[in-house]
Design a protein around this motif. Structure first.
Motif, short mmCIF file in Angstrom:
data_model
loop_
_atom_site.label_atom_id
_atom_site.label_comp_id
_atom_site.label_asym_id
_atom_site.label_seq_id
_atom_site.Cartn_x
_atom_site.Cartn_y
_atom_site.Cartn_z
N LEU A 228 40.99 47.78 35.57
CA LEU A 228 39.71 47.65 35.97
C LEU A 228 38.70 47.01 35.51
CD1 LEU A 228 39.57 51.61 37.01
CD2 LEU A 228 39.36 49.79 38.61
N VAL A 229 38.95 47.06 33.99
CA VAL A 229 38.08 45.78 33.37
C VAL A 229 38.25 44.57 33.72
CG1 VAL A 229 37.61 45.01 31.00
CG2 VAL A 229 37.67 47.43 31.31
N TYR A 230 39.75 44.13 33.85
CA TYR A 230 40.27 42.94 34.26
C TYR A 230 39.70 42.66 35.53
CZ TYR A 230 43.29 39.27 36.26
OH TYR A 230 43.90 38.22 36.61
N CYS A 231 39.38 43.74 36.45
CA CYS A 231 38.89 43.25 37.72
C CYS A 231 37.41 42.96 37.73
CB CYS A 231 39.18 44.46 39.01
SG CYS A 231 40.81 44.59 39.25
N LEU A 232 36.92 43.65 36.95
CA LEU A 232 35.18 43.12 36.43
C LEU A 232 35.06 41.72 36.09
CD1 LEU A 232 32.45 44.19 36.25
CD2 LEU A 232 32.85 44.97 34.03
N LEU A 233 35.99 41.58 35.17
CA LEU A 233 35.82 40.36 34.29
C LEU A 233 36.18 38.81 35.28
CD1 LEU A 233 36.76 41.04 30.72
CD2 LEU A 233 34.73 41.38 31.85
N GLN A 234 37.03 39.14 35.93
CA GLN A 234 37.44 38.26 37.00
C GLN A 234 36.49 37.67 37.82
OE1 GLN A 234 40.16 36.25 35.52
NE2 GLN A 234 41.06 36.55 37.74
N GLU A 235 36.32 36.55 38.29
CA GLU A 235 35.52 36.09 39.30
C GLU A 235 35.82 37.05 40.69
OE1 GLU A 235 34.43 32.19 42.25
OE2 GLU A 235 35.68 32.05 40.45
N SER A 236 34.70 37.44 41.45
CA SER A 236 34.92 38.37 42.71
C SER A 236 34.41 37.95 43.80
CB SER A 236 34.58 39.88 42.26
OG SER A 236 34.98 40.66 43.26
N PRO A 237 34.70 36.75 44.57
CA PRO A 237 34.06 36.52 45.57
C PRO A 237 34.08 37.55 46.71
CG PRO A 237 36.30 35.65 45.62
CD PRO A 237 36.31 36.29 44.13
N VAL A 238 33.38 37.03 47.84
CA VAL A 238 33.17 38.35 49.08
C VAL A 238 34.34 38.58 49.63
CG1 VAL A 238 32.02 38.22 51.34
CG2 VAL A 238 30.86 37.21 49.55
N LEU A 239 34.56 39.86 49.96
CA LEU A 239 35.71 40.14 50.51
C LEU A 239 35.39 40.34 52.07
CD1 LEU A 239 38.51 41.22 49.86
CD2 LEU A 239 37.69 43.60 49.49
N ASP A 240 35.91 39.49 52.77
CA ASP A 240 35.52 39.69 54.05
C ASP A 240 36.81 40.46 54.91
OD1 ASP A 240 37.65 37.91 54.22
OD2 ASP A 240 36.49 36.00 54.63
N CYS A 241 36.80 40.49 56.30
CA CYS A 241 37.65 40.98 57.10
C CYS A 241 39.34 40.52 56.82
CB CYS A 241 37.39 40.92 58.50
SG CYS A 241 35.82 41.62 58.95
N ASP A 242 39.30 39.19 56.59
CA ASP A 242 40.66 38.80 56.55
C ASP A 242 41.22 39.09 55.24
OD1 ASP A 242 40.63 37.62 58.85
OD2 ASP A 242 39.92 35.38 58.03
N GLY A 243 40.11 39.14 54.23
CA GLY A 243 40.72 39.30 52.76
C GLY A 243 41.16 41.06 52.78
N LEU A 244 40.44 41.93 53.61
CA LEU A 244 40.85 43.23 53.77
C LEU A 244 42.12 43.66 54.25
CD1 LEU A 244 37.14 45.07 54.58
CD2 LEU A 244 38.55 45.35 52.46
N SER A 245 42.38 42.69 55.45
CA SER A 245 43.54 42.78 56.08
C SER A 245 44.88 42.37 55.07
CB SER A 245 43.35 41.85 57.26
OG SER A 245 42.47 42.23 58.21
N GLU A 246 44.35 41.10 54.34
CA GLU A 246 45.64 40.75 53.59
C GLU A 246 45.86 41.73 52.53
OE1 GLU A 246 45.60 36.50 52.08
OE2 GLU A 246 45.17 37.65 49.94
N ALA A 247 44.90 42.43 52.02
CA ALA A 247 44.84 43.54 50.77
C ALA A 247 45.92 44.65 51.62
CB ALA A 247 43.66 44.10 50.40
N THR A 248 45.57 45.05 52.82
CA THR A 248 46.39 45.99 53.50
C THR A 248 47.92 45.76 53.38
OG1 THR A 248 44.12 46.78 54.65
CG2 THR A 248 46.28 47.48 55.48
N ARG A 249 48.18 44.45 54.05
CA ARG A 249 49.30 44.10 54.36
C ARG A 249 49.90 44.04 53.06
NH1 ARG A 249 46.79 40.48 57.69
NH2 ARG A 249 46.71 38.61 56.41
N ASN A 250 49.44 43.73 51.87
CA ASN A 250 50.04 43.58 50.55
C ASN A 250 50.63 44.97 50.25
OD1 ASN A 250 50.30 40.80 50.32
ND2 ASN A 250 48.47 41.01 49.05
N ILE A 251 49.49 45.99 50.59
CA ILE A 251 49.85 47.48 50.05
C ILE A 251 51.06 47.94 50.90
CG2 ILE A 251 49.16 49.96 50.48
CD1 ILE A 251 47.79 48.81 48.08
#
Length: 517
Positions: free
Chosen positions: A351-374
């Motif tokens: 979670l700290v890593y997720c904060l420190l990394q650059e975090s661009p906008v998460l759009d619909c395509d990004g959410l769909s990709e995340a769901t497919r990876n899960i």
């Protein structure tokens, strides 16, 4: 991330005082391995008002809740004490040590949780009746571990200065947590790979579902996928397909609250067919996509402690994000309380890593990709040929996991500087070993143990249930809570419920109207 690692290396004390809380669910089962039909044990107090031990969907689904603490050993000690106390009140019953349910005969065998005669108690039960009608009760008795995480106030004060923006401290903190959350959504498939412990399930559960997945059978009635990690997080598990069209905005707090509010007020035709009040009896709170905010099924959520009478979204709008709730963890049968110190420390690092990394906008395509990876990870994560998507490009799951965990090493080093010792680096090293050798993952260990012992999923679950109970009851003394203290909490909770019930003055229909107004 390099800049933040350099800044934190110079001030590691900023990461001192990370706070945690655990909410862990377990099904009560009878000595023959079947779902308990008994009421919530009276010795555990009131499920409505006991802040440490309650129920979730069903009377048989116990939920243990630890207070917020910045000491991992204390949190796990509290959890162990709560489990031991529950065993003392349960007679011959056991706690099922896996996320996927034990033998369930059918929907009628699952008693919806009861919370008494107060309006708030009736509303909690009605909400669960709505879940039953919408998704079926079998899905609702899948157990999990929720992990609550927050960084200390002094960290956010310094973080605000590092951002050098015009926004307030509260806005800076909320934006930071949302950045963390977006990156967690992108990388969240790591968690079921490393900690998923539900590669198999009882045939009685599968009978309730229509699945085209290529299950293999083991023993009398165990069904499994050879490379699965967490069937709990698959479409067979704790999901809500009706929410697939709901696009939650994680890019700003305003956007997040607006998307949740939209779901709370969007009619859902499938749920409308159920009816809200039929023949004078309520079936659900309403027929919208979400009855209330708790129905939003997400692997991670932004949270704030609500004041009396305040809804979760109202709390967030008032004070911003206070902590993050990770909801993607299986119950581990290899630990008496279902969760380990290594798991907590790794999640801290991630979670700290997720904060420190650059975090661009998460759009619909990004959410769909995340769901497919899960989906890929929970069904086929240990397959040597498994791949995940990274910005639209396929990469070997093992290659990507090694890359991410290697990058997290710098975070673990800084966190060890803050805490003293090497616990965070050691926890990370154990996760790297699981990537190098998938047989070390909990999911592989479970399948291997079933095969080596020639045991069904249910028999192995009973083995762990019995040993956990015996070991905890055999322990001398308490870690944090004495038995007397927990009995007092239980007694006070019963008195508190009676007081709430005596104060109920409006009828239930008016209470609901006022709540949703």
């Amino acid at each position: 991330m390099t800049r933040y690692i350099s800044l934190l290396s110079a001030q590691p004390e900023l990461l001192k005082g990370i706070q945690h809380g655990i909410e862990k669910e377990s099904l009560r089962i009878s000595p023959d391995g079947k779902l308990s039909q008994e009421s919530h044990p009276s010795g555990l107090g009131s499920a409505l008002t006991n802040s440490l031990v309650t129920t979730d969907f069903a009377e048989s689904l116990v939920e243990f809740i630890t207070p917020v603490s910045d000491n991992i050993d204390e949190t796990l000690g509290q959890l162990a004490d709560l489990h031991r106390f529950a065993y003392q009140q349960m007679g011959s019953e056991l706690l099922w040590p896996l996320s996927m349910p034990c033998f369930v005969g059918g929907e009628a065998d699952i008693r919806i949780a009861e919370y008494g005669d107060s309006n708030i108690g009736k509303m909690k039960t009605l909400y669960r009746k709505g879940l039953h009608h919408r998704y079926g009760s079998v899905m609702q008795v899948i157990a999990g571990v929720h992990f609550n995480f927050s960084l200390p106030a002094h960290f956010w004060q310094q973080w605000h200065q590092w951002q050098a923006g015009a926004e307030s401290l509260q806005q800076s903190q909320s934006a930071g947590y949302l950045a963390m959350l977006r990156n967690y959504r992108r990388l969240g498939w790591l968690v079921p790979y490393l900690f998923g412990a539900s590669p198999a399930l009882c045939g009685s559960f599968l009978q309730q579902k229509n699945s085209a997945l290529p299950f293999e059978k083991m023993g009398q009635g165990t069904y499994y996928l050879p490379y699965a990690t967490s069937l709990r997080m698959s479409d067979l598990g704790y999901t809500n397909r009706a929410q697939a069209r709901l696009q939650v905005d994680y890019n700003s707090l305003t956007g997040y609250l607006a998307s949740v509010d939209r779901a709370l007020h969007t009619p859902e035709p499938r749920f409308a067919k159920i009816g809200v009040k039929v023949d004078g009896e309520y079936r659900q709170l309403n027929s919208n996509l979400l009855q209330i905010e708790n129905e939003l099924y997400a692997p991670i959520r932004p949270k704030r402690v609500a004041e009396s009478g305040e809804k979760p979204s109202e709390a967030l709008a008032r004070g911003g994000i206070e902590y993050i709730e990770v909801r993607a963890l299986d119950v581990s049968p290899f630990h008496q309380t279902g969760v380990s110190a290594d798991e907590i420390r790794f999640l801290d690092v991630m979670l700290v890593y997720c904060l420190l990394q650059e975090s661009p906008v998460l759009d619909c395509d990004g959410l769909s990709e995340a769901t497919r990876n899960i989906t890929t990870t929970v069904l086929y994560g240990r397959d040597p040929n498994a791949q995940v998507e990274v910005s639209g490009q396929l990469v070997g799951l093992k290659v990507r996991a090694m890359q991410l965990l290697s990058e997290m090493r710098a975070v673990a080093e800084v966190m060890d500087k803050a805490a003293g010792g090497y616990d965070y680096q050691a926890a990370l090293a154990k996760q790297l070993a699981k990537v190098e050798d998938p047989d070390l993952t909990p999911s592989a260990r479970l399948l291997n143990e079933m095969q080596q012992r020639s045991m069904d999923n249910g028999c192995l679950g009973m083995h762990y249930a019995e040993s956990h109970k015996a070991e905890l009851l055999a322990q001398q003394g308490s870690n944090f809570y004495s038995d007397d203290a927990l009995q007092k909490v239980a007694q006070l909770s019963v008195e508190a419920q009676k007081e709430i019930e005596s104060e109920s003055s409006v009828d239930f229909e008016q209470f609901l109207a006022d709540y949703f107004a």
